[in-house]
Design a protein around this motif. Structure first.
Motif, PDB file in Angstrom:
ATOM      1  N   UNK A  60       0.766  -1.226   0.046  1.00 55.30           N
ATOM      2  CA  UNK A  60       0.087  -0.115  -0.026  1.00 55.30           C
ATOM      3  C   UNK A  60       0.747   1.078   0.079  1.00 55.30           C
ATOM      4  N   UNK A  61       0.317   2.142  -0.839  1.00 60.87           N
ATOM      5  CA  UNK A  61       0.884   3.490  -0.471  1.00 60.87           C
ATOM      6  C   UNK A  61      -0.194   4.277   0.604  1.00 60.87           C
ATOM      7  N   UNK A  62       0.436   4.862   1.500  1.00 54.96           N
ATOM      8  CA  UNK A  62      -0.499   5.748   2.402  1.00 54.96           C
ATOM      9  C   UNK A  62      -0.141   7.183   2.165  1.00 54.96           C
ATOM     10  N   UNK A  75      -0.734  -2.319   8.828  1.00 51.27           N
ATOM     11  CA  UNK A  75       0.358  -3.224   9.392  1.00 51.27           C
ATOM     12  C   UNK A  75      -0.195  -4.581  10.083  1.00 51.27           C
ATOM     13  N   UNK A  76      -1.456  -4.367  10.621  1.00 50.06           N
ATOM     14  CA  UNK A  76      -2.153  -5.194  11.583  1.00 50.06           C
ATOM     15  C   UNK A  76      -3.100  -6.119  10.491  1.00 50.06           C
ATOM     16  N   UNK A  77      -3.242  -5.734   9.385  1.00 48.69           N
ATOM     17  CA  UNK A  77      -4.059  -6.307   8.278  1.00 48.69           C
ATOM     18  C   UNK A  77      -3.126  -7.110   7.604  1.00 48.69           C
ATOM     19  N   UNK A  78      -1.801  -6.887   7.692  1.00 51.53           N
ATOM     20  CA  UNK A  78      -0.968  -7.861   6.870  1.00 51.53           C
ATOM     21  C   UNK A  78      -0.338  -6.935   5.528  1.00 51.53           C
ATOM     22  N   UNK A  79      -0.521  -5.725   5.392  1.00 42.99           N
ATOM     23  CA  UNK A  79      -0.128  -5.136   4.337  1.00 42.99           C
ATOM     24  C   UNK A  79       1.385  -4.393   4.571  1.00 42.99           C
ATOM     25  N   UNK A  80       2.240  -4.395   3.558  1.00 41.05           N
ATOM     26  CA  UNK A  80       3.300  -3.370   3.536  1.00 41.05           C
ATOM     27  C   UNK A  80       3.052  -2.020   3.145  1.00 41.05           C
ATOM     28  N   UNK A  81       3.876  -1.035   3.718  1.00 33.36           N
ATOM     29  CA  UNK A  81       3.430   0.361   3.486  1.00 33.36           C
ATOM     30  C   UNK A  81       4.378   1.328   3.078  1.00 33.36           C
ATOM     31  N   UNK A  82       4.153   1.966   1.995  1.00 37.25           N
ATOM     32  CA  UNK A  82       4.964   3.177   1.828  1.00 37.25           C
ATOM     33  C   UNK A  82       4.077   4.348   2.344  1.00 37.25           C
ATOM     34  N   UNK A  83       4.781   4.963   3.543  1.00 33.47           N
ATOM     35  CA  UNK A  83       4.184   5.950   4.094  1.00 33.47           C
ATOM     36  C   UNK A  83       4.527   7.241   3.569  1.00 33.47           C
ATOM     37  N   UNK A  84       3.908   8.188   3.439  1.00 32.74           N
ATOM     38  CA  UNK A  84       4.078   9.410   2.889  1.00 32.74           C
ATOM     39  C   UNK A  84       3.339  10.568   3.524  1.00 32.74           C
ATOM     40  N   UNK A  85       3.723  11.861   3.388  1.00 30.35           N
ATOM     41  CA  UNK A  85       2.934  13.055   3.929  1.00 30.35           C
ATOM     42  C   UNK A  85       3.849  14.222   3.500  1.00 30.35           C
ATOM     43  N   UNK A 121       5.908   7.656  -9.070  1.00 27.78           N
ATOM     44  CA  UNK A 121       5.345   6.200  -8.952  1.00 27.78           C
ATOM     45  C   UNK A 121       4.962   5.917 -10.502  1.00 27.78           C
ATOM     46  N   UNK A 122       5.347   4.621 -10.922  1.00 30.26           N
ATOM     47  CA  UNK A 122       4.871   4.261 -12.225  1.00 30.26           C
ATOM     48  C   UNK A 122       3.391   3.772 -12.116  1.00 30.26           C
ATOM     49  N   UNK A 123       2.693   3.653 -13.130  1.00 27.73           N
ATOM     50  CA  UNK A 123       1.171   3.089 -13.182  1.00 27.73           C
ATOM     51  C   UNK A 123       1.400   1.694 -12.550  1.00 27.73           C
ATOM     52  N   UNK A 124       0.221   1.498 -11.754  1.00 24.79           N
ATOM     53  CA  UNK A 124      -0.236   0.083 -11.273  1.00 24.79           C
ATOM     54  C   UNK A 124       0.980  -0.227 -10.229  1.00 24.79           C
ATOM     55  N   UNK A 125       1.400   0.428  -9.333  1.00 21.70           N
ATOM     56  CA  UNK A 125       2.304   0.242  -8.454  1.00 21.70           C
ATOM     57  C   UNK A 125       2.241  -0.199  -7.066  1.00 21.70           C
ATOM     58  N   UNK A 126       0.885   0.049  -6.828  1.00 21.78           N
ATOM     59  CA  UNK A 126       0.352  -0.602  -5.690  1.00 21.78           C
ATOM     60  C   UNK A 126      -0.951  -1.307  -5.483  1.00 21.78           C
ATOM     61  N   UNK A 127      -1.185  -2.164  -4.670  1.00 18.36           N
ATOM     62  CA  UNK A 127      -2.535  -2.918  -4.582  1.00 18.36           C
ATOM     63  C   UNK A 127      -3.560  -2.037  -3.912  1.00 18.36           C
ATOM     64  N   UNK A 128      -3.148  -1.216  -3.177  1.00 21.10           N
ATOM     65  CA  UNK A 128      -4.122  -0.215  -2.431  1.00 21.10           C
ATOM     66  C   UNK A 128      -3.308   1.162  -2.187  1.00 21.10           C
ATOM     67  N   UNK A 153      -1.783   5.110  -9.749  1.00 19.55           N
ATOM     68  CA  UNK A 153      -0.644   4.288  -9.379  1.00 19.55           C
ATOM     69  C   UNK A 153      -1.357   3.048  -8.645  1.00 19.55           C
ATOM     70  N   UNK A 154      -2.566   2.627  -8.854  1.00 19.67           N
ATOM     71  CA  UNK A 154      -3.278   1.534  -8.126  1.00 19.67           C
ATOM     72  C   UNK A 154      -3.506   0.670  -9.300  1.00 19.67           C
ATOM     73  N   UNK A 155      -3.198  -0.748  -9.303  1.00 17.42           N
ATOM     74  CA  UNK A 155      -3.278  -1.725 -10.302  1.00 17.42           C
ATOM     75  C   UNK A 155      -4.633  -2.022 -10.226  1.00 17.42           C
TER      76      UNK A 155
END
Ligand SMILES: C[S@@+](CC[C@H](N)C(=O)[O-])C[C@H]1O[C@@H](n2cnc3c(N)ncnc32)[C@H](O)[C@@H]1O
Length: 289
Positions: A60-62, A75-85, A121-128, A153-155
């Motif tokens: 995921x990208x947040x 994280x609790x749901x089992x996703x890996x995260x690119x955190x941004x702000x 980010x390229x097209x389709x980079x993230x699941x969420x 950027x979402x697949x």
């Protein structure tokens, strides 16, 4: 509502002004979703929305992650995260909060990012792609550009999960404050804010954002060529009656039952405009134009 001066650079609502606001607000943002009943209910409704949609193993990208309440949930749901702000101070707080919650293992990296420009980010980079708590409410005229970027950027088969400030729910929740501002600045100003959702019409307001109607959200998603798959208000019965609800919250069983009913009410189509935020899930197109 906080009051203060024009952005130092003179552009009311500029990205520099919003960044400075969140840099200065610092720990205050971490309090927003826990300090009162509407906030705590909104947090729970957002959490349930995430649980419905995030799958273990997703990347995921947040965007606009702030201090990280939803980074920890991802994280609790089992996703890996690119955190941004946009705000470096919020990113630093995110590291603190997520580490203290034992969820840092899920963070791939952190980066400063303006939701207006996802070109790195390229097209389709993230699941969420997650944009909870209103990054889209801070970009004013660039909201379609921002939404198009989130979808790009979402697949296909993945999801954009976002929430924006709600115009009608905020009006209801903050009516006394709104009436006081009208007394100070005139009813024409109040009319403009309700017609556009744009708080930049309020002179000298430090925290400016755009509040959306459900129809405006639906139009934004549609124009990005995406498809709405789920939606909810963040609150329905929890914006008023603080006394009754504070008592109810002390009774764990009855509070859980109230939250179940509240989440169901929030997801009813007629409630979408009723909370402080409008939450939605949108699926990118299978074939890009
Ligand atoms: C109300 S907080 C929400 C934080 C978190 N997502 C949550 O829901 O608890 C809004 C966050 O969006 C960030 N933000 C504001 N404008 C942004 C922009 N143009 N691009 C990315 N982030 C932005 C702010 O710095 C802040 O951390």
């Amino acid at each position: 509502m906080p009051t203060s001066s024009q952005d130092q650079d003179g552009r009311h609502g500029s990205s520099e002004g919003i960044r400075r606001f969140y840099d200065r607000l610092a720990h205050g943002e971490a309090e927003r979703l826990v300090k009162d009943i509407p906030g705590r209910v909104s947090l729970e409704v957002h959490r349930r929305f995430l649980r419905r949609h995030i799958r273990p193993g997703w990347r995921a990208l947040e965007v606009g992650a702030g201090p990280g309440r939803f980074t920890v949930e991802l994280a609790a749901l089992g996703a890996s995260v690119v955190v941004s702000d946009l705000s470096p101070v919020q990113l630093a707080l995110n590291t603190e909060f997520v580490t203290a919650a034992g969820a840092e293992h899920a963070v791939e990296r952190r980066e400063e990012l303006d939701v207006r420009d996802l070109s790195r980010y390229t097209d389709d980079s993230f699941d969420a792609v997650l944009a909870f708590g209103g990054p889209l409410s801070y970009v004013f005229e660039a909201e379609q550009t921002a939404m198009n970027g989130l979808v790009r950027v979402t697949r296909p088969g993945g999801l954009v999960l976002a929430s924006v400030m709600s115009r009608w729910g905020t009006w209801r929740a903050h009516l006394p404050g709104v009436l006081a501002l009208e007394e100070q600045h005139g009813t024409a100003m109040g009319g403009l804010v309700l017609a556009t959702g744009d708080l930049r019409h309020v002179p000298e307001l430090e925290h400016v954002c755009r509040m959306f109607t459900w129809q405006e959200v639906a139009d934004l998603v549609d124009a990005a060529d995406a498809r709405l798959v789920d939606s909810s208000a963040s609150n329905w019965a929890s914006l008023q009656h603080a006394g009754s609800l504070t008592a109810l919250e002390q009774d764990q069983l009855r509070w859980q039952r109230f939250l179940d009913h509240e989440a169901t009410a929030c997801a009813a189509p007629g409630s979408r405009d009723g909370g402080t935020h409008i939450i939605f899930a949108a699926e990118p197109p299978h074939c890009r134009r």
